[in-house]
Design a protein around this motif. Sequence first.
Motif, PDB file in Angstrom:
ATOM      1  N   LEU A 113     -80.589 -33.454  -2.374  1.00 28.69           N
ATOM      2  CA  LEU A 113     -80.847 -32.544  -1.377  1.00 28.69           C
ATOM      3  C   LEU A 113     -82.448 -32.343  -1.716  1.00 28.69           C
ATOM      4  CD1 LEU A 113     -81.301 -31.191   1.073  1.00 28.69           C
ATOM      5  CD2 LEU A 113     -80.724 -28.895   0.263  1.00 28.69           C
ATOM      6  N   GLY A 168     -85.707 -31.293  -1.041  1.00 30.90           N
ATOM      7  CA  GLY A 168     -86.820 -30.467   0.216  1.00 30.90           C
ATOM      8  C   GLY A 168     -87.950 -28.914  -0.551  1.00 30.90           C
ATOM      9  N   LEU A 201     -80.615 -30.225   8.099  1.00 33.71           N
ATOM     10  CA  LEU A 201     -81.170 -31.155   7.969  1.00 33.71           C
ATOM     11  C   LEU A 201     -81.854 -32.106   9.171  1.00 33.71           C
ATOM     12  CD1 LEU A 201     -82.994 -33.219   6.344  1.00 33.71           C
ATOM     13  CD2 LEU A 201     -80.783 -34.900   6.653  1.00 33.71           C
ATOM     14  N   PRO A 212     -85.530 -28.540   4.535  1.00 36.74           N
ATOM     15  CA  PRO A 212     -84.926 -29.830   4.197  1.00 36.74           C
ATOM     16  C   PRO A 212     -85.888 -30.988   4.431  1.00 36.74           C
ATOM     17  CG  PRO A 212     -83.764 -28.481   5.889  1.00 36.74           C
ATOM     18  CD  PRO A 212     -84.658 -27.901   5.334  1.00 36.74           C
TER      19      PRO A 212
END
Length: 228
Positions: free
Chosen positions: A181, A183, A145, A169
């Motif tokens: 997460l 993404g 990230l 991400p």
Amino acid sequence: MNRTDRLHALTEELRRAGPRGRTAQRLAAWLEVSPRTVKRDVGALQQAGVPIWASSGPGGGYVLDAAATLPPVNLTPAQAVAVAVALAGMRDAPFAVDGRAALEKVLDVLGPQARAEAERLGGRVWVRAGAQGRPDPAPVVEQALARRRVVAITYRDGAGTTSRRRVEPHLLARTGDRWYLVGWCRERDAPRWFRWDRIEAADLTPEPAPERDPAVYGTPPPDAHAVR
């Protein structure tokens, strides 16, 4: 935590240790890396001129020369306690290792009276943190990230089935007492939310993660906000 930040955190931890020093194993556990990585980092710092010495014998480790100094930081005891409370309440949070390093840095630069007041005030704040800890792949996901790189993850879904995904991400989000997460999944060619505690492995790839329109990930609820 990227390598630059890790080198800084390593230096500050050795500064805190004073003449007692720290073993490679203890530093590795604190930074969530391997002892071999710690040894490489120490070598890099030594080559850069940081006065770190290796002590031998039982309990031996690395010692930072006392000549190294800290930059001044002005924080109140209440501000120091606020940082400690935030960290204690979210042990599974992203960048928790960086947070612990920041807290130690804050405490190190408080004067004796201010530190005593911070400890007194902190003793009057109780936090019951959740039992959920950080997953082992967390440092790799954080790097992906921070560096805007595609990350390859091994993910276990709600049915217990594991799969390998390449993910761009976008952000880390907390909702329903869990971290995710968020993404773009290359395998599904669509946005996905991956539960933090179900990511079983992660590998950083050299591929840059392209910028996508944030709207493709949906609109956050009105009570959600970025960490600032």
